[in-house]
Scaffold this active site. Structure first.
Site, PDB file in Angstrom:
ATOM      1  CD  GLU A 111       8.920 -12.984 -21.828  1.00 38.10           C
ATOM      2  OE1 GLU A 111      10.048 -12.578 -22.193  1.00 38.10           O
ATOM      3  OE2 GLU A 111       8.397 -14.022 -22.276  1.00 38.10           O
ATOM      4  CB  SER A 167     -20.670  -0.143 -73.164  1.00 32.85           C
ATOM      5  OG  SER A 167     -20.229  -0.465 -74.470  1.00 32.85           O
TER       6      SER A 167
END
Length: 778
Positions: free
Chosen positions: A181, A471
């Site tokens: 790089e 419920s």
């Protein structure tokens, strides 16, 4: 002469203007660079030493008798990055020979203190581990594998990384980055004109982008401070910032920052930054355990994480990896033979559910919430804290798979008994779900699903979707009845009624099927979730005592204090329902659901330890009666469609109005699981609790064998007709016989058909004949 004088005067003015402009430009440039210097220095200094809190799942514990066979054990070792090897294993490796497994544990600092790397030996049968010993053959009672990291607390949403110190970075990686790089990294001052020219020439000759001209420092600037836009202004700013960074900080600091910061890919909403997390994500290993080919692969990805994505473009990535290996050999960083061997290696990135660096965004939401009560954002993002949690990765993966598969099945359903056929069909909707699984005795949260896409870091339905519980409310009503002296055999009326609310609106509740049952037992009313009987009971008890009971169990205020509360017209999140049902599952203790066990600083000092938080809120004998009734719901009621119904487990279905919400909460002796299924736009799903959430609950609980809920009940029992609550004598064959527990010897009316008359004698004769025939058949 005059013309010459005028020309000289004009020239002097021009030079003066140029000098003034140059001065102003210089002042402006200096001011700009000073401003950049302040911005860069403060930001870089803050992030350079910031180490985000690392969050760990619970460790895998191995002991003789643990129900973990060879295949399951190897899967779990793979999950935390242990690699199989034919030779003596190094840290992070294992070797299998017959029914023996030699495992070299990595060094790890647990909550109790550091454990050095060490070899252990396990003897494994097909279904369990039978013996453990150290490398000297001395028996061991318990071995803990280092737990997987499940994320970090990083300030930028959607970003994650594993921050490495310079000592944790292989020297080969630094050298490879310079070769590939930025070859003049050690000598340039932020940018490299020769590098830019060389990259331009190489790219022109090749006809493609083969090299980049940016230095490592420029790449670091772009990652830290700038956007991806391609403009001259941004590029000039990048150059200026790179120069400032180089002037302010050492090359070593810049290199280490780059290694921790560089972008290496995307996992859903989660951005993978830095080589530490990149090693985990792509290879499921710590950086220092990567092979040469694997290290070169990570370096290759830098140039374009999307272009060189190993899962989409493997051949493209391999070609670049091999070029990098050749460059490293040419630069004499590795031997040519090593380069050739690495070039021949296949691409071994991990795949599937056990991909390294696994991130659980829904569970991490809860971890962040719990930590926010004790730690500020800066401490979590920068102080290197280590957070140990309750997450069971094996169970979490199972939950994620179950949610995805079950919702697909429900969406593809036809009109079957599972679907409420009296609901008009609607256009297909994308169902969502939430799942919370906890330990029944500690309240520790073992798994948490916030939606159908487990990787999506967004709206967390387990924590945020507050919906009517239907419920699921009924056990609270029936618990209050037991507390007020009712028994499971108490007879209540299941009949039509109409109520007027304070606003004058008429409320006429109905049973699910629109029918009434007349006189029923309390046990049947809860097990079969009879709405009319529940409302009749609740009105007898009083709505206010029921509301107070719910507040006591849920540790949260109740907003609806009207009769509709009795049928679950109260919004709760799945996590809040878990808090409610944990009181039933734990034997009567209110447990605070928790995801964080302990927090330690970088030096290993305990900053926070969270013991089990519990409070007795239900009389144990009353709770035992209620839990027995919830087991009847599974064997005789709305839960009888469960594949686990005969394993003495407890649970309750829930369905909100117009089938908008499908709920199920159930538990065995060890685990409680709460499931919700619905649509985000609140449209009808067409699913009851039994037709939707119960099916997913079955899938979730199938991850391992279930354990029957405890049967510690009061001594008094009686044979009772489940339907009506009448007592059944020993020789009576009438009714639907069940055994019910009582707090004291009950005084129950004998079933009318147990009078001993001709009808009863005939029924006994028929039953005896059936039993005889059954005996012959056997």
């Amino acid at each position: 002469m005059t013309r010459t004088l005028r020309h000289n005067a004009w020239l002097k003015k021009l030079l003066l203007a140029i000098a003034l402009a140059s001065l102003l430009f210089s002042v402006a440039l200096i001011g700009y660079l000073v401003s950049l210097d302040r911005q860069i220095t403060s930001t870089f200094e803050g992030r350079r030493w910031s180490v985000p809190a690392v969050v760990y799942a619970r460790p895998l514990e191995l002991y003789a008798g643990v129900p973990l066979g060879r295949r399951a054990l190897l899967i779990e070792l793979e999950r935390v990055g242990y690699q199989r090897t034919p030779g003596p294993p190094l840290p992070g490796e294992y070797r299998v020979e017959g029914n023996r497994l030699e495992l070299h544990l990595r060094a790890f600092r647990f909550a109790e203190g550091p454990r050095p790397a060490q070899r252990v030996n396990l003897t494994i049968e097909p279904e369990q581990i039978t013996a453990l010993a150290d490398d000297q053959g001395k028996p061991r009672t318990l071995i803990r594998v280092d737990p997987p990291s499940i994320g970090s607390i990083y300030p930028s949403h959607g970003e994650d990384r594993v921050v490495l110190t310079p000592e944790q970075v292989p020297e080969l990686l630094r050298g490879a980055l310079k070769v590939v790089e930025d070859q003049r990294f050690d000598s340039h001052h932020g940018f490299d004109w020769r590098g830019i020219a060389r990259a331009f020439w190489v790219n022109v000759r090749s006809g493609s982008v083969r090299q980049g001209g940016s230095t490592l420092t420029q790449q670091l600037v772009k990652s830290y401070f700038l956007s991806d836009e391609r403009t001259l202004e941004r590029k000039l700013k990048e150059l200026a910032m790179a120069v400032v960074l180089e002037a302010r900080f050492s090359k070593g600091d810049l290199m280490n920052a780059y290694i921790n910061e560089i972008y290496l890919g995307q996992a859903g909403e989660r951005a993978i930054h830095g080589f530490g997390l990149g090693a985990q994500f792509y290879f499921n290993k710590p950086l220092n355990e990567l092979a040469l080919a694997e290290l070169a692969t990570l370096v290759a990805i830098i140039r374009g994480p999307s272009y060189y994505n190993p899962y989409r473009h493997p051949q493209r990535l391999i070609a670049r990896r091999d070029r990098i290996l050749a460059s490293l050999a040419e630069a004499q960083l590795i031997d040519p033979a090593a380069a050739t061997s690495a070039q021949a290696a296949p691409l071994t990135v991990t795949t599937g559910k056990r991909r390294g660096g696994t991130y659980y965004p829904a569970f991490m939401d809860l971890v962040r919430e719990e930590l926010a009560d004790r730690f500020d954002t800066d401490a979590l993002a920068s102080n290197g804290l280590r957070v140990f949690t309750t997450l069971d990765p094996r169970l979490q993966d199972h939950v994620d798979e179950a949610v995805e598969e079950r919702l697909l099945k429900l969406e593809a359903r036809s009109a079957t008994a599972e679907v409420a056929t009296d609901v008009p069909a609607e256009s297909p909707a994308r169902l969502q779900a939430a799942v919370v699984v906890s330990d029944t005795q500690t309240g520790e949260l073992l798994a948490l699903g916030g939606g159908r896409d487990a990787r999506f870091d967004g709206f967390n339905r387990a924590l945020r979707a507050s919906r009517p519980i239907g419920s699921l409310m009924k056990p609270v009503v029936f618990l209050e009845a037991l507390a007020q002296g009712f028994t499971l055999a108490t007879q209540i009326e299941d009949r039509q009624l109409a109520l007027t609310d304070p606003a004058g609106n008429l409320w006429t509740p109905q049973n699910f099927d629109g029918e009434t049952r007349g006189t029923v037992s309390l046990a049947r009313a809860l097990a079969q979730s009879l709405n009319l009987a529940t409302v009749q009971l609740g009105l007898t008890l009083g709505v206010e005592p029921v509301a107070k009971r719910l507040e006591q169990l849920s540790n949260a205020p109740v907003r609806n204090r009207y009769p509709s509360l009795l049928l679950g017209a109260e919004d709760m999140t799945p996590l809040a329902v878990t808090q409610l049902y944990s009181s039933f599952a734990s034997g009567g203790f209110r447990l605070s659901p928790r995801s964080v066990v302990s927090v330690f600083d970088e030096q290993g000092q305990a900053l926070d330890h969270r013991p089990i938080d519990f409070e007795s809120v239900i009389d144990p004998q009353l709770n035992a009666l209620l839990v027995h009734n919830l087991t009847l719901a599974m064997s005789h009621g709305t839960g009888r469609g469960s594949r686990h119904r005969n394993q003495r487990i407890a649970g309750k279905t829930g369905t909100s109005d117009d089938y908008r919400d499908s709920w199920f909460a159930g538990f065995d002796a060890d685990r409680l699981a709460v499931v919700w299924i619905g649509n985000d736009d609140n449209r009808s799903t067409g699913l009851t609790g039994a037709g939707g959430a119960l099916k997913l609950w079955d899938d979730v609980m199938a991850s391992r064998p279930l354990s029957a809920v405890p049967t510690v009940y009061p001594e008094a029992t009686a044979s009772v007709d489940f339907d009506t609550g009448f007592r059944l004598s020993a020789d009576c064959v009438a009714g639907n016989r069940i055994e019910l527990p009582f707090l004291a010897e009950p005084e129950l009316r004998l079933h009318p058909d147990c009078s001993g008359g001709a009808g009863d004698r005939l029924r006994r004769w028929l039953k005896s004949a059936r039993d005889d025939l059954a005996g012959v058949a056997q």
